[in-house]
Design a protein around this motif. Sequence first.
Motif, short mmCIF file in Angstrom:
data_model
loop_
_atom_site.label_atom_id
_atom_site.label_comp_id
_atom_site.label_asym_id
_atom_site.label_seq_id
_atom_site.Cartn_x
_atom_site.Cartn_y
_atom_site.Cartn_z
N ARG A 1 32.51 30.17 38.87
CA ARG A 1 32.40 31.61 39.10
C ARG A 1 31.20 32.19 38.35
N ASP B 1 42.03 40.73 29.52
CA ASP B 1 41.10 39.73 30.08
C ASP B 1 40.74 40.07 31.51
N TRP B 2 41.75 40.47 32.27
CA TRP B 2 41.50 40.76 33.69
C TRP B 2 40.64 42.00 33.84
N PHE C 1 35.25 36.72 45.04
CA PHE C 1 35.39 38.05 44.43
C PHE C 1 34.17 38.36 43.55
N ALA C 2 33.75 37.36 42.77
CA ALA C 2 32.60 37.55 41.89
C ALA C 2 31.30 37.57 42.68
N ALA D 1 54.47 38.97 44.03
CA ALA D 1 54.67 38.23 42.78
C ALA D 1 53.55 37.20 42.59
N TYR D 2 53.23 36.92 41.34
CA TYR D 2 52.28 35.86 41.05
C TYR D 2 52.71 35.15 39.77
N VAL D 3 52.25 33.94 39.61
CA VAL D 3 52.56 33.17 38.41
C VAL D 3 51.30 33.13 37.55
N GLU D 4 51.43 33.46 36.27
CA GLU D 4 50.25 33.43 35.40
C GLU D 4 49.88 32.02 35.05
N HIS E 1 31.96 42.14 35.94
CA HIS E 1 31.44 42.08 37.31
C HIS E 1 31.04 43.45 37.82
N ASN F 1 40.31 31.64 27.82
CA ASN F 1 41.55 31.49 28.58
C ASN F 1 41.30 31.61 30.08
N ARG G 1 46.61 42.68 31.58
CA ARG G 1 45.93 41.95 30.51
C ARG G 1 44.47 42.36 30.38
N SER H 1 40.59 33.43 32.33
CA SER H 1 40.55 34.75 32.94
C SER H 1 40.36 34.72 34.44
N SER I 1 47.61 29.12 39.10
CA SER I 1 48.79 28.60 38.41
C SER I 1 49.14 27.19 38.87
N LEU J 1 42.01 35.51 38.13
CA LEU J 1 43.01 36.46 38.60
C LEU J 1 44.11 35.66 39.31
N PRO J 2 45.33 35.65 38.75
CA PRO J 2 46.36 34.70 39.21
C PRO J 2 46.87 34.98 40.62
N TRP J 3 46.63 36.18 41.14
CA TRP J 3 47.15 36.48 42.48
C TRP J 3 46.15 36.09 43.57
N VAL K 1 37.21 40.98 33.16
CA VAL K 1 36.60 40.33 34.32
C VAL K 1 36.02 41.41 35.24
#
Lengths: 300, 277
Positions: free
Chosen positions: A153, B177-178, A102-103, B274-277, B185, A87, B175, A89, A139, A91-93, B181
């Motif tokens: 990444r 998953d995050w 970041f990585a 705010a963020y959109v997934e 790392h 999925n 989540r 993974s 997104s 980071l959406p922000w 991550v």
Amino acid sequence: MSKPFLSIENLTQTFPDGKGGNLTVFEDASFGVEKGEFVCILGHSGCGKSTIMNILAGLAEPTRGVVKMDGYAVSGPSLDRGVVFQNYSLLPWLSTLKNVTFAVQARFPNWSKAQVTKHATKYLEMVGLHGDVIHRKPSQLSGGMRQRVSIARAFANHPKLLLLDEPFGALDALTRGTIQDELLKIWGGTEQTVFMITHDIDEAILLADRILLMTNGPFARVAESVEITIPRPRTRTQIIEHPNYYAIRNHLVHFLGTRSRELAGKQSGEGAKAPRTVRIDKTTSTEAAEEAPVLRAVND
Amino acid sequence: MGSFSLNQRAAIWSLVILVVSLFVWEMSIPAQQAAGELTEYERLTGGGRPKAGVPPPSQVLVKAWEQLSNPFYDAGPNDKGIGIQIGYSIYRVLTGYSLAALVAIPLGFLIGMSPVAYKALNPFIQVLRPISPLAWMPLALFIIQDSEASAIFVIFICSIWPMLINTAFGVAGVRADWVNVARTHELGPLRTAFTVILPAAAPTIVTGMRISIGIAWLVIVAAEMLVGGTGIGYYVWNEWNNLDLTSVIFSILMIGVVGMALDAAFGVLQRAVAYVE
């Protein structure tokens, strides 16, 4: 005999079955992966592929058995083992670029900001993402683009082992094809060792040096290791012309269709057992290639 | 009307509703009878004196203009400008609220990260949360021995719960998953907390903060009515004692305006995280 670069020894995973007993997902899985090799693992849902992946990533602990990389036992996650999740993974922000920097920053903490950005941009370009796109949020990207970011990444960090957990599972067939090509291209330029989970037989043949076949769970085993005797560089359109393609494909289909079930649930009881190596090569015996039986497993 | 946008039409409607309700309010206040129209009997029984009644909006507007054109005057303990009174209230709210945030957000992180901490602290939270903050006032006054600090304590205790619960909820819901991550790392616990968990949980945390500031602003009025001295709550009560209903209505409006501004500030913050997934 020297140990392979990555060696999985007697891996066993049991989970509580909720009725007080234990459910053994897979048992005594043992196999090796050489440096620079691209290995795919194929098997039905529930055979524990993802669990093996998580153990290799260090995100899960096996009930029994060890994973050794470069001679050292793996414990816990590490930057040496990069993971591309199904999925994405991301980071959406963070923007696309920031997701990669970041990585890179985590991998190379001493690099300057400019160096990190340059490196990240280079790898994003390698998967075809450049210009305005890299400043967008995940997104605002399509599924295929997101997975590209995830691949960039992982590659940007030069892990010793790259783990791909069904990376194309959520993509449509056309997008999947394009990204497979990109993955081959980017992989071809490196000496990256890759271990990948997939459901897709054609994808496995296109990408892999070797395909590991798992029987159905519970008590799943890594039963066979099929060498892909199709020379590289491969392209989607060329490999289907190759005489070995359908022979290998039929062998895999047959295994997944019937033999994975027949072999399932049999506790070997013999302990560690390496998977049987299968090598199908029609180019060496010219006459056999014309004959009807498509399935021809050559045992060693 | 077809040429107006949705927002324009809504604005027109708002204006119409405002004008109509002000008009109805203005008309519904009976005019004071002039002394000349009164009978002898009425004059003798005091009918000529102005009756205390709800003031019409026109008077409130005049009052508002008067107060807002000089909001910071200070003519002794019982006569301070509306700006000074609101300033005191905002100072108390922000002090109590900030202290609550300093406690609630780290504690919420802990509760969200650790199931043991969650189970251990949950009974206390469930019992303490439904207590009306004003119920703490006598105890606070007795222990702290200072009305100013007691008011701040009441704000602290009322704004802590939504922040605490939302932080815990947000952190627990990040989540896997995050987090994976971060793990793959090799991020340390602190870097994971700040670079992954905090931004992931931020929308939920800020929602809690927004609820808290709303509650704090509701409670400060009541708290200041009790402790007295300064503040918008005290001002309302003082003007009631003066039977100056015009000022009471004006200050009610001001409470609403300030509350809206506080909420809007957190609305901006909420959009920022705010963020959109």
